[in-house]
Scaffold this motif. Sequence first.
Motif, mmCIF file in Angstrom:
data_model
loop_
_atom_site.group_PDB
_atom_site.id
_atom_site.type_symbol
_atom_site.label_atom_id
_atom_site.label_comp_id
_atom_site.label_asym_id
_atom_site.label_seq_id
_atom_site.Cartn_x
_atom_site.Cartn_y
_atom_site.Cartn_z
ATOM 1 N N HIS A 5 0.840 -1.205 0.000
ATOM 2 C CA HIS A 5 0.000 0.000 0.000
ATOM 3 C C HIS A 5 0.869 1.247 0.000
ATOM 4 O O HIS A 5 1.772 1.396 0.820
ATOM 5 N N HIS A 6 0.596 2.131 -0.943
ATOM 6 C CA HIS A 6 1.222 3.441 -1.003
ATOM 7 C C HIS A 6 0.095 4.462 -0.973
ATOM 8 O O HIS A 6 -0.789 4.410 -1.821
ATOM 9 N N PRO A 7 0.090 5.366 -0.009
ATOM 10 C CA PRO A 7 -1.005 6.334 0.051
ATOM 11 C C PRO A 7 -1.033 7.237 -1.180
ATOM 12 O O PRO A 7 0.013 7.567 -1.745
ATOM 13 N N HIS A 8 -2.226 7.584 -1.593
ATOM 14 C CA HIS A 8 -2.406 8.541 -2.686
ATOM 15 C C HIS A 8 -1.830 9.877 -2.227
ATOM 16 O O HIS A 8 -1.794 10.191 -1.035
ATOM 17 N N ARG A 9 -1.386 10.682 -3.182
ATOM 18 C CA ARG A 9 -0.778 11.978 -2.859
ATOM 19 C C ARG A 9 -1.636 12.787 -1.887
ATOM 20 O O ARG A 9 -1.126 13.370 -0.933
ATOM 21 N N ASP A 10 -2.951 12.829 -2.117
ATOM 22 C CA ASP A 10 -3.841 13.616 -1.261
ATOM 23 C C ASP A 10 -3.992 13.038 0.140
ATOM 24 O O ASP A 10 -4.473 13.714 1.036
ATOM 25 N N ASP A 11 -3.600 11.774 0.319
ATOM 26 C CA ASP A 11 -3.716 11.123 1.623
ATOM 27 C C ASP A 11 -2.414 11.158 2.427
ATOM 28 O O ASP A 11 -2.322 10.525 3.478
#
Length: 118
Positions: A5-11
């Motif tokens: 899992h890699h967080p989305h930029r906005d997260d």
Amino acid sequence: MKILHHPHRDDIHLTSVLHALSDPIRLSIIQEIAQHGEQSCSCFTAPVAKSTLSHHTRTLREAGVVFVRVQGTQHFVTIRQEDLEARFPGLLAAVLNGANTSGTGISPGNETGTTSPS
């Protein structure tokens, strides 16, 4: 194969990034990647066990600081510079510059990240 899992930029949140970068081992990992580019997890020179290094890499990944690319059995780590710069302009450069000038990097036998007096 496990999907990482890699967080989305906005997260990506500032508190998570600062927490991830507050540990001397994780900061030294980021310094190595910044100096040498993408690195295999096995190439880091942190004076900790492999399982502890995996924990630190996971913390950086989950905070959105690094991207881990899996190729076969190897895990290659890069800094998410564009995402971090978009979310928090100048933060990564300031942290790396501060770490380089204050001498807070980790060297073998110096697991705490403290520097010895000159």
